[in-house]
Design a protein around this motif. Structure first.
Motif, short mmCIF file in Angstrom:
data_model
loop_
_atom_site.label_atom_id
_atom_site.label_comp_id
_atom_site.label_asym_id
_atom_site.label_seq_id
_atom_site.Cartn_x
_atom_site.Cartn_y
_atom_site.Cartn_z
N LYS A 16 4.30 -5.82 0.87
CA LYS A 16 3.99 -7.02 1.66
C LYS A 16 2.67 -7.66 1.19
O LYS A 16 2.60 -8.85 0.92
N SER A 17 1.64 -6.82 1.11
CA SER A 17 0.32 -7.36 0.76
C SER A 17 0.29 -7.87 -0.68
O SER A 17 -0.30 -8.92 -0.96
N THR A 18 0.94 -7.14 -1.58
CA THR A 18 0.98 -7.56 -2.98
C THR A 18 1.62 -8.94 -3.09
O THR A 18 1.12 -9.81 -3.82
N SER A 29 -5.36 -9.49 0.84
CA SER A 29 -5.10 -8.27 1.59
C SER A 29 -5.07 -7.11 0.60
O SER A 29 -4.47 -7.22 -0.47
N ILE A 30 -5.70 -6.01 0.97
CA ILE A 30 -5.83 -4.92 -0.01
C ILE A 30 -4.50 -4.19 -0.20
O ILE A 30 -3.64 -4.20 0.68
N THR A 31 -4.34 -3.56 -1.36
CA THR A 31 -3.09 -2.86 -1.68
C THR A 31 -3.40 -1.48 -2.24
O THR A 31 -4.48 -1.25 -2.77
N THR A 37 -1.56 1.09 4.17
CA THR A 37 -2.81 0.53 3.67
C THR A 37 -3.32 -0.56 4.60
O THR A 37 -4.47 -0.54 5.01
N THR A 38 -2.44 -1.50 4.93
CA THR A 38 -2.85 -2.60 5.81
C THR A 38 -2.90 -2.11 7.25
O THR A 38 -1.95 -1.47 7.71
N ARG A 39 -4.00 -2.41 7.94
CA ARG A 39 -4.13 -1.94 9.33
C ARG A 39 -4.22 -3.09 10.32
O ARG A 39 -4.18 -2.86 11.53
N THR A 56 1.15 -14.09 7.77
CA THR A 56 0.43 -12.99 8.42
C THR A 56 0.95 -11.69 7.83
O THR A 56 2.13 -11.34 8.00
N ASP A 57 0.08 -11.01 7.10
CA ASP A 57 0.41 -9.69 6.58
C ASP A 57 0.29 -8.72 7.76
O ASP A 57 -0.61 -8.86 8.59
N THR A 58 1.20 -7.76 7.86
CA THR A 58 1.14 -6.84 9.00
C THR A 58 1.13 -5.39 8.50
O THR A 58 1.54 -5.11 7.36
MG LIG Z 1 -0.17 -3.91 3.12
#
Ligand SMILES: [Mg+2]
Ligand SMILES: Nc1nc2c(ncn2[C@@H]2O[C@H](COP(=O)(O)OP(=O)(O)OP(=O)(O)O)[C@@H](O)[C@H]2O)c(=O)[nH]1
Length: 295
Positions: A16-18, A29-31, A37-39, A56-58
């Motif tokens: 998702k973040s990538t 957003s970090i990966t 990873t994502t909080r 919105t990254d979740t």
């Molecule tokens: Mg993520």
């Protein structure tokens, strides 16, 4: 002009973040290769001549009763409730089991259109694609089913076309140059966390959080001083982060420094990084409130 909010949902590590970073052409957003990873719900903003998509990254949806996982599930669920479109990402290189069913059952209750996306198309076999598409046909009411590789930027334009097609006419919500709305302290803490968890394996990424204690900006001298703590759960884990002769912490510092520096172009940066332990922080409501405060 079109404008839509898009919540990106899927199991941990589906990419998702990538994908959001690829779309926004920025590290929003970090990966990491490790899951969860994502909080937080993290916004990434994309604007072109068609309009604006606010992603919105979740946190990856992970079935677990642990306090911290419950918090992350809540963040994901509430992101769904205020979005115009849902982008549901599947990593079909892994078997689609209970977690996927839990997500599709959540999605069966939402009213907004869903774009389903098989990610990691660079490594998917035909059989895996077929199985995933069958799963989607049976379980999810998708407006479209697409394939892409967020990592290699393949098929991503088609994802944007599908999202803009579903977006309604409206004014831009952010300026056209914006790519995120995260507070500075949060961005810095996330960069440090990314560099730390990418050095560690197994359970350790889960027991870490980062606190930015101070940011001092001296306008006259054009200098920035940041003091941050990498916090683990037990004293024994501190040594792993520091590494032999400080080897790991030096690497974390060097990598984080490079990226934080980009936030302050033209200024000198001092990064004071320390490691400390805080027992059972994952069950500590005060710490969790701090980590999960609404961005
Ligand atoms: Mg993520
Ligand atoms: N082969 C391949 N790997 C990918 C792709 N997208 C992401 N990855 C890898 O998958 C891993 C997880 O990526 P993330 O973007 O952190 O995944 P996520 O869904 O945000 O994960 P959580 O935040 O933990 O829920 C990383 O090692 C990525 O490099 C892709 O399109 N192809």
């Amino acid at each position: 002009m079109k404008c839509a909010t898009v919540s990106v949902i899927g199991r941990p590590s589906v990419g998702k973040s990538t994908l959001i970073n690829t779309i926004c052409e920025m590290k929003v957003s970090i990966t990491a290769p490790t899951p969860q990873t994502t909080r937080n719900a993290i916004r990434g903003i994309y604007t072109d001549q068609r309009g604006q998509l606010i992603f919105t990254d979740t946190p990856g949806y992970h079935l677990s009763d642990k306090t911290i996982n419950k918090r992350m599930q809540d963040i994901t669920i509430s992101a769904l409730s205020d979005s115009d479109i849902i982008l549901y990402i599947i990593d079909a290189t892994r078997a689609l089991k209970e977690e996927e069913e839990a997500i599709s059952s959540i999605l069966s209750k939402v009213k907004v259109p869903i774009v389903s996306l098989l990610n990691k198309s660079d490594v998917l076999t035909d059989d895996q694609k077929k199985d995933a598409k069958f799963f989607l046909e049976q379980n999810v009411k998708s407006a479209e089913v697409l394939e892409c590789s967020g990592l290699n930027d393949e098929g991503v334009d088609e994802v944007l076309i599908a999202l803009f097609k579903l977006a309604k006419e409206g004014e831009l919500l952010y300026s056209e140059n914006a790519y995120t709305d995260q507070p500075l302290e949060f961005r810095i803490s996330e960069i440090i966390r990314e560099k730390t968890i990418n050095l560690l394996t197994d359970e350790l990424p889960h027991v870490i959080y980062v606190e930015v204690a101070d940011i001092e900006y001296n306008e006259e001298e054009q200098s920035v001083w940041v003091r941050a703590f990498i916090i683990t759960e037990r004293d024994g884990q501190k040594g792993i982060i520091v590494g032999k002769g400080g080897e790991n912490i030096k690497r974390i510092r060097k990598e984080a420094f490079k990226e934080i520096k980009k936030i302050f172009p033209g200024s000198t940066l001092q990064l004071d990084l320390r490691v400390k332990a805080q027992a059972k922080w994952r069950n500590n409501q005060i710490v969790l409130d701090k980590i999960f405060r609404t961005l």
